[in-house]
Write an enzyme that holds these catalytic residues in place. Structure first.
Site, PDB file in Angstrom:
ATOM      1  N   VAL A   1      -8.769   0.861   5.990  1.00 37.51           N
ATOM      2  CA  VAL A   1      -8.813   1.247   7.398  1.00 37.51           C
ATOM      3  C   VAL A   1      -7.471   0.939   8.050  1.00 37.51           C
ATOM      4  O   VAL A   1      -6.947  -0.172   7.908  1.00 37.51           O
ATOM      5  CB  VAL A   1      -9.925   0.505   8.162  1.00 37.51           C
ATOM      6  CG1 VAL A   1     -10.045   1.060   9.588  1.00 37.51           C
ATOM      7  CG2 VAL A   1     -11.263   0.613   7.440  1.00 37.51           C
TER       8      VAL A   1
ATOM      9  N   GLY B   1      -8.425   6.822   4.150  1.00 31.15           N
ATOM     10  CA  GLY B   1      -8.744   7.651   5.309  1.00 31.15           C
ATOM     11  C   GLY B   1     -10.072   7.316   5.952  1.00 31.15           C
ATOM     12  O   GLY B   1     -10.704   8.172   6.574  1.00 31.15           O
TER      13      GLY B   1
ATOM     14  N   ASP C   1       0.811  -1.207   0.000  1.00 33.74           N
ATOM     15  CA  ASP C   1       0.000   0.000   0.000  1.00 33.74           C
ATOM     16  C   ASP C   1       0.853   1.268   0.000  1.00 33.74           C
ATOM     17  O   ASP C   1       1.920   1.306   0.618  1.00 33.74           O
ATOM     18  CB  ASP C   1      -0.903  -0.017   1.236  1.00 33.74           C
ATOM     19  CG  ASP C   1      -2.015   1.002   1.182  1.00 33.74           C
ATOM     20  OD1 ASP C   1      -2.570   1.218   0.082  1.00 33.74           O
ATOM     21  OD2 ASP C   1      -2.353   1.564   2.230  1.00 33.74           O
ATOM     22  N   HIS C   2       0.373   2.296  -0.696  1.00 35.33           N
ATOM     23  CA  HIS C   2       1.031   3.609  -0.744  1.00 35.33           C
ATOM     24  C   HIS C   2       2.528   3.479  -1.008  1.00 35.33           C
ATOM     25  O   HIS C   2       3.363   3.987  -0.244  1.00 35.33           O
ATOM     26  CB  HIS C   2       0.777   4.378   0.553  1.00 35.33           C
ATOM     27  CG  HIS C   2      -0.539   5.084   0.580  1.00 35.33           C
ATOM     28  ND1 HIS C   2      -0.823   6.158  -0.234  1.00 35.33           N
ATOM     29  CD2 HIS C   2      -1.653   4.851   1.309  1.00 35.33           C
ATOM     30  CE1 HIS C   2      -2.062   6.563   0.005  1.00 35.33           C
ATOM     31  NE2 HIS C   2      -2.596   5.777   0.922  1.00 35.33           N
TER      32      HIS C   2
END
Length: 275
Positions: free
Chosen positions: A225, A203, A80-81
């Site tokens: 989450v 978010g 993620d990210h």
């Protein structure tokens, strides 16, 4: 149940799929226990920042993949990210089934170019690719939830990059500890009408349960989450240490924290999945 792609979980266009971020082994165990209790498939996520915390991808990544492969429910595993191509390729080689490439800090044209290139490369290995168009609030300098995705730009971005999922800015903000975000449901519907791939809500810890339900009804398909679980974990851990100040065995105070996260995760699986 086998390790799966997010595509296998997102086949139902009317419900949401939960994506929970792992930092510690306790998070991982809690999330899998909750999913098995609810008989619900979901996505385990490991952020680039969490990899840096652990110092390397392979040890923690292998643990997550092992948990997914041994679970009784279908689980996808996503990096993620991530904006480090080397780390992205390492995750692909290790067996991750999904990558979120975060080019949101880049100028639009460069974001399109780099996202398209990585998506093409990762698709050759059957990896599902998520991207972000512009910054979602609270990430890399945006400290308010004022960022908004333009529906037409989103449609163009997806068409030019070939991504499988798109994170959009609709009023949420990363790292919120209160559920005070006001989600723009009309904007979600507008983007949904223009974009064919699943939309992703980042978010979500700052969004009330009811608004999460409404966001899914409006067109959100993947709901991330993270911070919410950290708050639950920390509160339970503090309570356990206060109740047992003599405790020195970590299992004695980590177990209630893990159990608290599992209970909240089970609840959220129902919220996001519409049950």
């Amino acid at each position: 149940m086998s390790l799966v792609s997010p595509a296998d979980l997102l086949v139902d266009g009317s419900t949401g799929v939960a994506a929970f971020n792992v930092i510690l082994t306790e998070h991982l165990e809690a999330f899998v226990a909750a999913a098995e209790e609810r008989s619900s498939g979901f996505i385990l996520q490991l952020s680039q920042n969490a990899v840096r915390y652990h110092g390397a991808l392979e040890p923690v990544g292998s643990a997550i993949l092992g948990a997914a492969r041994n679970a009784s429910v279908p689980i996808a595993v996503q990096l993620d990210h991530a904006d480090d191509p080397g780390l992205i390729r390492e995750a692909a080689a290790l067996g991750f089934t999904s990558v979120m490439f975060d080019g949101s800090r880049l100028p639009y044209a460069e974001n399109v170019e780099r996202t398209a290139s990585l998506a093409s490369e990762l698709h050759e290995s059957g990896i599902w690719v998520e991207a972000e168009l512009g910054e979602v609030g609270g990430k890399d300098g945006v400290h308010s939830a004022t960022a908004r995705t333009d529906p037409d730009e989103a449609a163009e971005f997806v068409a030019r990059t070939g991504v499988d999922g798109l994170a959009v800015a609709v009023g949420s903000s990363h790292a919120m500890t209160e559920q005070s975000a006001m989600i723009d449901l009309a904007l979600i519907r507008a983007v949904r009408s223009r974009v064919s791939v699943p939309l992703v809500l980042h978010g979500s810890s700052g969004v009330s349960d009811e608004l999460v339900r409404e966001a899914v009804r409006a067109g959100m398909r993947k709901v991330n989450v993270g911070t919410r679980f950290n708050a639950v974990f920390t509160e339970a851990l503090r309570g356990a240490l206060a109740a047992h100040p003599e405790a020195i065995d970590p299992r004695r105070y980590l177990r209630p924290a893990r159990d608290a996260v599992a209970a909240d995760a089970a609840h959220l699986l129902g919220v996001i999945g519409g049950r």
